[in-house]
Design an enzyme around this catalytic site. Structure first.
Site, mmCIF file in Angstrom:
data_model
loop_
_atom_site.group_PDB
_atom_site.id
_atom_site.type_symbol
_atom_site.label_atom_id
_atom_site.label_comp_id
_atom_site.label_asym_id
_atom_site.label_seq_id
_atom_site.Cartn_x
_atom_site.Cartn_y
_atom_site.Cartn_z
ATOM 1 N N ASP A 67 -1.745 -4.854 -3.820
ATOM 2 C CA ASP A 67 -2.959 -4.828 -4.634
ATOM 3 C C ASP A 67 -2.675 -5.026 -6.110
ATOM 4 O OD1 ASP A 67 -1.663 -2.406 -4.878
ATOM 5 O OD2 ASP A 67 -3.212 -1.232 -3.900
ATOM 6 N N ASN A 136 -7.789 9.936 -0.191
ATOM 7 C CA ASN A 136 -8.946 9.700 0.686
ATOM 8 C C ASN A 136 -8.592 8.795 1.873
ATOM 9 O OD1 ASN A 136 -8.705 7.215 -0.508
ATOM 10 N ND2 ASN A 136 -10.707 7.205 -1.507
ATOM 11 N N HIS A 138 -6.985 5.867 1.650
ATOM 12 C CA HIS A 138 -6.906 4.429 1.378
ATOM 13 C C HIS A 138 -5.481 3.911 1.491
ATOM 14 C CE1 HIS A 138 -6.600 5.118 -3.276
ATOM 15 N NE2 HIS A 138 -5.429 4.687 -2.880
ATOM 16 N N GLU A 143 -10.678 1.205 0.422
ATOM 17 C CA GLU A 143 -11.337 2.503 0.328
ATOM 18 C C GLU A 143 -12.090 2.805 1.627
ATOM 19 O OE1 GLU A 143 -10.558 4.336 -2.056
ATOM 20 O OE2 GLU A 143 -10.839 3.471 -4.042
HETATM 21 C C1 GLP Z 1 -2.813 3.695 -5.490
HETATM 22 C C2 GLP Z 1 -2.354 2.366 -4.877
HETATM 23 C C3 GLP Z 1 -1.910 2.532 -3.455
HETATM 24 C C4 GLP Z 1 -0.973 3.716 -3.358
HETATM 25 C C5 GLP Z 1 -1.732 4.985 -3.673
HETATM 26 C C6 GLP Z 1 -0.904 6.243 -3.589
HETATM 27 O O1 GLP Z 1 -4.194 3.857 -5.533
HETATM 28 N N1 GLP Z 1 -3.320 1.346 -4.948
HETATM 29 O O2 GLP Z 1 -1.277 1.337 -3.010
HETATM 30 O O3 GLP Z 1 -0.429 3.801 -2.081
HETATM 31 O O4 GLP Z 1 -2.285 4.874 -4.976
HETATM 32 O O5 GLP Z 1 -0.154 6.450 -4.747
HETATM 33 P P1 GLP Z 1 0.863 7.626 -4.985
HETATM 34 O O6 GLP Z 1 2.108 7.243 -4.281
HETATM 35 O O7 GLP Z 1 1.044 7.646 -6.473
HETATM 36 O O8 GLP Z 1 0.243 8.869 -4.447
#
Ligand code: GLP
Length: 237
Positions: A67, A136, A138, A143
């Protein structure tokens, strides 16, 4: 889904590096999907160390990130292009032209999504995909409510995701409201998936992903249907 239970982030990163290196080394032209976020940071450090020690090479690898935010320049420290350059690409022997992230600055974002998705298909789909998970449920920026059949698309970020991610920005209003993300259909075509789940704050969502109903309300629950997914986690289950 295979679960690998580890004690802490260090052990999680070690196991993740092991699986990653295995995927990189066994294929002539590995097509790898990459995630950002805090969870894989230490893994990228370890991969850098291994590459610099000559134990692994990214020379023939092609990468596609999950992303990217809409509207941030590559030089913006909060863009995922910046993150990837800083944490991995600038320090390993990868060919920069083989690293792909959706372009959040494209004039036509829908068209950019299609180009990005088509390039993955053209490479024969992802051989190995690293995933993190949001509170959540995702994955990427898919989402809750995203169709399981979705391809790479533009998303409006939920307020909760913007709030969680605002820790990296000066203030909440600086967090983009839109992003481009690989779709759940695209993700499910990856031949092998490694989901990294770190920290007990993710216990509740991980339990839903593992044992709950497969529902678009919990995007990561689709992974129950994936034939080759490994979850590495330090969460107390
Ligand atoms: C973001 C990214 C995701 C990632 C998620 C978790 O929103 N778009 O690809 O997996 O957060 O991040 P973290 O590892 O900082 O909890």
């Amino acid at each position: 889904m295979k679960i690998v239970k580890v004690k802490n982030n260090e052990e999680l990163s070690e196991k993740a590096t092991e699986l990653f290196v295995h995927a990189l080394s066994r294929l002539e032209k590995p097509v790898i999907g990459l995630a950002t976020g805090s969870t894989p940071e230490r893994m990228y450090e370890k991969l850098t160390e291994k590459c610099q020690a000559g134990d692994v090479s990214f020379k023939n690898a092609v990468t596609f990130n999950l992303d990217e935010y809409a509207g941030l320049t590559a030089g913006n420290p909060n863009s995922y292009r910046f993150y990837m350059d800083e944490k991995l690409f600038n320090h390993v022997d990868i060919q920069k032209e083989n690293t792909h992230l959706p372009n959040g600055l494209a004039d036509d974002l829908q068209k950019e999504c299609k180009i990005f998705d088509d390039s993955i298909t053209k490479e024969g789909n992802l051989d190995f995909l690293v995933l993190g998970i949001g509170l959540n449920g995702h994955i990427g920026f898919n989402e809750p409510g995203t169709s399981f059949d979705s391809r790479t698309h533009v998303v409006e970020l939920t307020e909760s995701t913007r709030e969680v991610n605002s820790r990296f920005f000066d203030s909440l209003d600086k967090v983009p409201t839109e992003a481009l993300t690989m779709g759940l259909g695209t993700i499910m075509e990856a031949k092998e998936i490694m989901l990294l789940v770190q920290g007990d704050k993710k216990a509740e969502i991980l339990k839903k992903v593992l044992h709950g109903e497969i529902t678009e309300e919990v995007p990561a629950s689709i992974l129950q249907r994936h034939p080759n997914t490994t979850i590495i986690t330090d969460v107390t289950l």
